[in-house]
Design an enzyme around this catalytic site. Sequence first.
Site, PDB file in Angstrom:
ATOM      1  CE  LYS B  85      -4.236  -1.712   0.201  1.00  0.00           C
ATOM      2  NZ  LYS B  85      -5.123  -1.535  -0.962  1.00  0.00           N
ATOM      3  CD  GLU B 107     -10.143   4.207   0.298  1.00  0.00           C
ATOM      4  OE1 GLU B 107     -10.022   5.438   0.171  1.00  0.00           O
ATOM      5  OE2 GLU B 107      -9.400   3.386  -0.284  1.00  0.00           O
ATOM      6  CB  SER B 375       0.103  -8.008  -1.566  1.00  0.00           C
ATOM      7  OG  SER B 375      -0.808  -8.849  -0.898  1.00  0.00           O
TER       8      SER B 375
END
Lengths: 284, 393
Positions: B85, B107, B375
Amino acid sequence: MKPFKNDSNNPNQIQSYQEMFQEVKNKGEGAFIPFTVAGDPDFETSIEIVRQYVDNGADALEIGFPFSDPVADGPSVQAADIRSLNSGMTTDKCFEFISRIREFTSIPIGILVYYNLIYKMGLDEFYNKAKNAGINGILAADLPPEEAGDAVNMASQYDLGQIFMVAQTTTNERISEIVKMCTGFLYVVAVMGITGARSDIKKSTVDLIKRVKSHSDLPIAVGFGISKPEHVKDVIQSGSDGAIVASAIINIITQNLDDLDNAKQEIGSFCKELKGSTKNKIDG
Amino acid sequence: MITNGKFGKYGGIFVPELIIPALEELEEAFLRYKDDEKFVEELEFYLREFAGRPTSLYHAKNLSKKFGCKVYLKREDMLHTGAHKINNTLGQGLLAKYMGKTRLIAETGAGQHGIATAVVGAMLSIPTEVYMGSEDVERQKLNVFRMELSGSNVIPVETGSKTLKDAINEAFRDWISNVENTHYLIGSTMGPHPYPTMVKHFQSVIGKEAKEKILQKEEELPDAVIACVGGGSNAMGIFSGFVDDTAVDLIGVEGGGEGVETKRTGATLCKGTEGILHGSLSFVLQDNDGQISEAHSVSAGLDYPGVGPEHAYLKVTGRVNYVAVTNKEALRGFELLSKYEGIIPALESSHAVAYAEKYANIEGNKGKTIIINLSGRGDKDMFLVAKEMRVDV
């Protein structure tokens, strides 16, 4: 009481936006356009609420089709959407709802939808059903002109209005583009933000009304955050042809869920007051 | 807009008029700065010094032996804050700074994107507010605390299903009301244009590094690249390095939840239909009327009823094969990687691990070279996994 001027069973007799705006203008008034979500809190009560609108001076109606994720709306309207969906409303029932309203009024009816409801049904079927139900105009809250080519064509095919929003952030160039695609009236977003009852109308709203008017011959109605008779009066006196009131009325429903008769009564007298303030001449 | 942001027919800008000027401004800035020398240099600096790039492409020998395939892991789990991220939050955070925005909003579902935004907000000294469904706030108290420690304000969202999609709705509403000074830092390759393109751009560093390393190590391209898909950003990031190499199988793994055939699933591409949610035309989980359904997956990052529009395009063109693995299978992937390699994966990434085992078992696939995009790491999922394993921690 607003007398029936027309035979509402004949779709040709439905009053057009153009006729309605002209008529109120001739009387030296602005159009009062109350909003509600179809089926909030349930189908029959919602019909009764719309009847209050019509009986207490509404010049046109703005009816929301409930959607699970209404990003352009504030908490009041979203809660209304959820109540309506929970009561079992579907898109087809929303059309049935409009047909029921058409049994007692011929004033223009616009619907406010999110585009996924149209897309899922298919544009042709949706616009066809809208026409048959007696709808005048369709505003898809999340359909800007860039994406609206198909919808505009379909609206024209079924002789329906495709209504667009303009906001303070909309440039003059965009206003001119939007005006080319828009039929019926332009929905002018009063405040920077989402629907919701606010305590004052900003000067920027007045400026926006003037800016839009200088770029468009279409009638305009101001919505979002119009919650008091003074707001209605302000926007009409600033040159708007109409005022759309949503959250402030929905809040009456929200506050009276355990006493819906009282809600209807309060809505009736509130509408009367709101309509009264579209008449320019009241205290100058 | 300068470009239309369509992938085939998917994507677009299905948003209220109020947001359009902000999207135009954002697209213009993105196109101006993405190749700007100073911007690129600064972003590379932060990716290296703050986030910890490049990440390794690790040959997982034990898992390779177990699967009968050569398995490489792209170690995005090694990054600061524990997931891919941060590639995107650094990119967009810096862009917001170049645009002169003085406030960030984001969000978050489980909190990973929220944390990645919060630390970037702190580092770049931009006040940050994070919208999070109140259900998620309750389930992820530790992540809420981490965001708050980084100086962010976490706003619980009480509307709708009180989860990620409602947090997105609320963040959009905030942005509509504050477009002038605020940048909405969307965490995945979803939303209206330019987000899907922009987030992919900032995540494409994963695919670029993975390709470079695999060519160094194997002197040839891998047979398959496997990544989990929620909104789809880690998958778009790694796929972007290989999408033009048509000999490479690209596989996107969705959160199947309790099974694609059940109502409790997050498999948007496998089960959903075309629709418009959060600003773009893509696939969505919805009912016959187009009302959006609630998604479910054991992994909060895959628990979303929409998916990025470019994935819809890659699905219908057949370039990427989208599959789903269930909660139960994902937990097996989680245990396998932890036990065989000493690497505890995020539950999201565990879906990719679980599918890699299935892929290896397909006839003719033994001996193939696979890259799994790891990830994120699993620290955030400890309590949940312990509960699933009926272990008291």
